[in-house]
Motif scaffolding. Sequence first.
Motif, mmCIF file in Angstrom:
data_model
loop_
_atom_site.group_PDB
_atom_site.id
_atom_site.type_symbol
_atom_site.label_atom_id
_atom_site.label_comp_id
_atom_site.label_asym_id
_atom_site.label_seq_id
_atom_site.Cartn_x
_atom_site.Cartn_y
_atom_site.Cartn_z
ATOM 1 N N PRO A 192 -18.069 0.676 7.453
ATOM 2 C CA PRO A 192 -16.633 0.369 6.312
ATOM 3 C C PRO A 192 -15.691 0.544 7.472
ATOM 4 O O PRO A 192 -15.884 2.347 8.336
ATOM 5 C CB PRO A 192 -16.627 1.190 5.374
ATOM 6 C CG PRO A 192 -18.300 2.240 5.126
ATOM 7 C CD PRO A 192 -19.011 1.767 6.927
ATOM 8 N N LEU A 193 -14.724 0.013 7.340
ATOM 9 C CA LEU A 193 -13.659 1.005 7.439
ATOM 10 C C LEU A 193 -12.595 2.317 6.903
ATOM 11 O O LEU A 193 -12.794 1.613 5.590
ATOM 12 C CB LEU A 193 -12.392 -0.379 7.766
ATOM 13 C CG LEU A 193 -12.723 -1.635 8.775
ATOM 14 C CD1 LEU A 193 -12.425 -2.606 9.377
ATOM 15 C CD2 LEU A 193 -13.249 -0.746 10.425
ATOM 16 N N PHE A 194 -12.083 2.302 7.508
ATOM 17 C CA PHE A 194 -10.837 3.410 7.077
ATOM 18 C C PHE A 194 -9.774 3.061 6.534
ATOM 19 O O PHE A 194 -9.128 2.731 7.678
ATOM 20 C CB PHE A 194 -11.228 5.126 7.746
ATOM 21 C CG PHE A 194 -11.019 6.074 6.331
ATOM 22 C CD1 PHE A 194 -9.766 5.696 5.829
ATOM 23 C CD2 PHE A 194 -8.747 6.175 7.746
ATOM 24 C CE1 PHE A 194 -9.750 7.359 5.403
ATOM 25 C CE2 PHE A 194 -8.461 7.281 7.227
ATOM 26 C CZ PHE A 194 -8.442 8.009 5.826
ATOM 27 N N LEU A 195 -9.582 2.440 5.382
ATOM 28 C CA LEU A 195 -7.824 1.485 5.245
ATOM 29 C C LEU A 195 -7.183 2.477 4.312
ATOM 30 O O LEU A 195 -7.484 2.876 3.538
ATOM 31 C CB LEU A 195 -8.721 0.047 5.070
ATOM 32 C CG LEU A 195 -9.483 -0.399 5.209
ATOM 33 C CD1 LEU A 195 -9.876 -1.822 5.291
ATOM 34 C CD2 LEU A 195 -8.885 -0.965 7.036
ATOM 35 N N LEU A 196 -5.723 2.083 4.589
ATOM 36 C CA LEU A 196 -4.966 2.104 3.836
ATOM 37 C C LEU A 196 -4.148 1.271 2.723
ATOM 38 O O LEU A 196 -3.950 -0.170 3.237
ATOM 39 C CB LEU A 196 -3.344 2.628 4.549
ATOM 40 C CG LEU A 196 -2.329 3.014 3.874
ATOM 41 C CD1 LEU A 196 -2.777 4.454 2.622
ATOM 42 C CD2 LEU A 196 -0.984 2.841 4.794
ATOM 43 N N ASP A 197 -4.722 1.535 1.358
ATOM 44 C CA ASP A 197 -5.347 0.404 0.444
ATOM 45 C C ASP A 197 -3.656 0.785 -0.375
ATOM 46 O O ASP A 197 -2.873 0.761 -0.937
ATOM 47 C CB ASP A 197 -5.699 0.206 -0.689
ATOM 48 C CG ASP A 197 -5.797 -0.296 -2.205
ATOM 49 O OD1 ASP A 197 -5.014 -1.096 -1.706
ATOM 50 O OD2 ASP A 197 -6.975 -0.512 -2.616
ATOM 51 N N LEU A 198 -2.390 -0.994 0.263
ATOM 52 C CA LEU A 198 -1.355 -1.354 0.177
ATOM 53 C C LEU A 198 -1.768 -2.763 -0.884
ATOM 54 O O LEU A 198 -0.741 -3.312 -0.835
ATOM 55 C CB LEU A 198 -0.425 -1.384 1.296
ATOM 56 C CG LEU A 198 -0.264 -0.488 1.753
ATOM 57 C CD1 LEU A 198 -0.067 -0.227 2.714
ATOM 58 C CD2 LEU A 198 0.074 0.938 0.874
ATOM 59 N N ARG A 199 -3.059 -3.046 -2.127
ATOM 60 C CA ARG A 199 -2.898 -4.185 -2.580
ATOM 61 C C ARG A 199 -2.365 -3.780 -3.132
ATOM 62 O O ARG A 199 -1.447 -4.770 -4.324
ATOM 63 C CB ARG A 199 -3.899 -4.801 -2.342
ATOM 64 C CG ARG A 199 -4.812 -4.740 -1.787
ATOM 65 C CD ARG A 199 -6.576 -4.889 -2.151
ATOM 66 N NE ARG A 199 -7.504 -3.631 -2.355
ATOM 67 C CZ ARG A 199 -8.276 -3.355 -2.863
ATOM 68 N NH1 ARG A 199 -9.001 -4.618 -2.789
ATOM 69 N NH2 ARG A 199 -8.438 -2.643 -2.682
ATOM 70 N N TYR A 200 -2.055 -3.165 -4.055
ATOM 71 C CA TYR A 200 -1.208 -3.365 -5.652
ATOM 72 C C TYR A 200 0.015 -1.958 -5.617
ATOM 73 O O TYR A 200 1.023 -2.945 -5.213
ATOM 74 C CB TYR A 200 -2.296 -1.940 -6.836
ATOM 75 C CG TYR A 200 -3.070 -3.278 -6.653
ATOM 76 C CD1 TYR A 200 -3.356 -4.464 -6.844
ATOM 77 C CD2 TYR A 200 -4.640 -3.203 -5.839
ATOM 78 C CE1 TYR A 200 -4.538 -4.880 -7.004
ATOM 79 C CE2 TYR A 200 -5.759 -3.319 -5.574
ATOM 80 C CZ TYR A 200 -5.541 -4.487 -6.838
ATOM 81 O OH TYR A 200 -6.947 -5.569 -6.816
ATOM 82 N N GLU A 201 0.041 -0.281 -5.897
ATOM 83 C CA GLU A 201 1.041 0.242 -5.904
ATOM 84 C C GLU A 201 1.466 0.404 -4.729
ATOM 85 O O GLU A 201 2.447 1.196 -4.765
ATOM 86 C CB GLU A 201 1.491 0.873 -7.360
ATOM 87 C CG GLU A 201 0.790 2.045 -7.451
ATOM 88 C CD GLU A 201 -0.847 1.387 -7.478
ATOM 89 O OE1 GLU A 201 -1.324 2.990 -7.558
ATOM 90 O OE2 GLU A 201 -0.932 0.318 -7.971
ATOM 91 N N GLY A 202 0.630 0.623 -3.523
ATOM 92 C CA GLY A 202 0.526 1.562 -2.557
ATOM 93 C C GLY A 202 2.672 1.246 -1.745
ATOM 94 O O GLY A 202 2.432 2.603 -1.605
ATOM 95 N N ALA A 203 2.938 0.822 -1.499
ATOM 96 C CA ALA A 203 3.725 0.710 -1.042
ATOM 97 C C ALA A 203 4.813 1.324 -1.599
ATOM 98 O O ALA A 203 5.914 2.268 -1.230
ATOM 99 C CB ALA A 203 4.481 -0.801 -0.586
ATOM 100 N N ASN A 204 5.237 0.824 -3.055
ATOM 101 C CA ASN A 204 6.060 2.122 -3.811
ATOM 102 C C ASN A 204 5.606 3.610 -3.923
ATOM 103 O O ASN A 204 6.746 4.751 -3.989
ATOM 104 C CB ASN A 204 5.656 1.656 -5.122
ATOM 105 C CG ASN A 204 6.947 0.205 -5.298
ATOM 106 O OD1 ASN A 204 7.765 -0.764 -4.597
ATOM 107 N ND2 ASN A 204 6.334 -0.878 -6.536
ATOM 108 N N LEU A 205 3.872 3.689 -3.624
ATOM 109 C CA LEU A 205 4.003 4.492 -3.994
ATOM 110 C C LEU A 205 4.722 5.677 -2.877
ATOM 111 O O LEU A 205 5.027 7.040 -2.543
ATOM 112 C CB LEU A 205 2.345 5.352 -4.680
ATOM 113 C CG LEU A 205 2.070 4.871 -5.483
ATOM 114 C CD1 LEU A 205 0.616 4.369 -5.677
ATOM 115 C CD2 LEU A 205 2.686 5.674 -6.839
ATOM 116 N N LEU A 206 4.314 4.686 -1.472
ATOM 117 C CA LEU A 206 4.610 6.098 -0.273
ATOM 118 C C LEU A 206 6.540 5.804 -0.277
ATOM 119 O O LEU A 206 6.382 6.242 0.989
ATOM 120 C CB LEU A 206 3.990 5.017 0.922
ATOM 121 C CG LEU A 206 2.482 5.077 0.707
ATOM 122 C CD1 LEU A 206 1.508 3.857 2.288
ATOM 123 C CD2 LEU A 206 2.416 7.233 1.641
#
Length: 159
Positions: free
Chosen positions: A96-110
Amino acid sequence: MRLDKTIRQRLAVRADVTDYVRIIARPCRNAARHGFGKSRFSSPKDKFRLLYLAQDPMTAVAETIVRDRFQDRAERVIFQEEFDRYSIAAVRNPGPLFLLDLRYEGANLLGVSTDAVRARAQASGRRLSQVIYDRTDFDGILYMSFITAPPPASRRIAP
């Protein structure tokens, strides 16, 4: 751009990308490496290369071949000859790859502009990916195609 460590940890996922696909222009299909591109998450400093993958062939075709080509056009036709200029490849990865999940609210949370993952303009996505590359140990970003992604349930229009 500051990416809060606690929120990054909350958005971290391990993703098995086995059988994800990509569309490749046939002249490039045997090339082991490509140059630095100018796409949504490419490095503005040319520090890293990207591999875009899709979970399914429909998304790969939409992102690679179709994109915005039909905008403001009544006729929406792609000839077989154009498809014949591409190959599709399934990807295998040993783990598996270690990924930053920005599919949903991730950008807003960051606290990152949603333009980074959703807009046609790609400068903010490039800045974000450079910060992720420079300051974290993520292998990449998991995000939704803005072309084929269904609208959130709360925004769907009933028939």
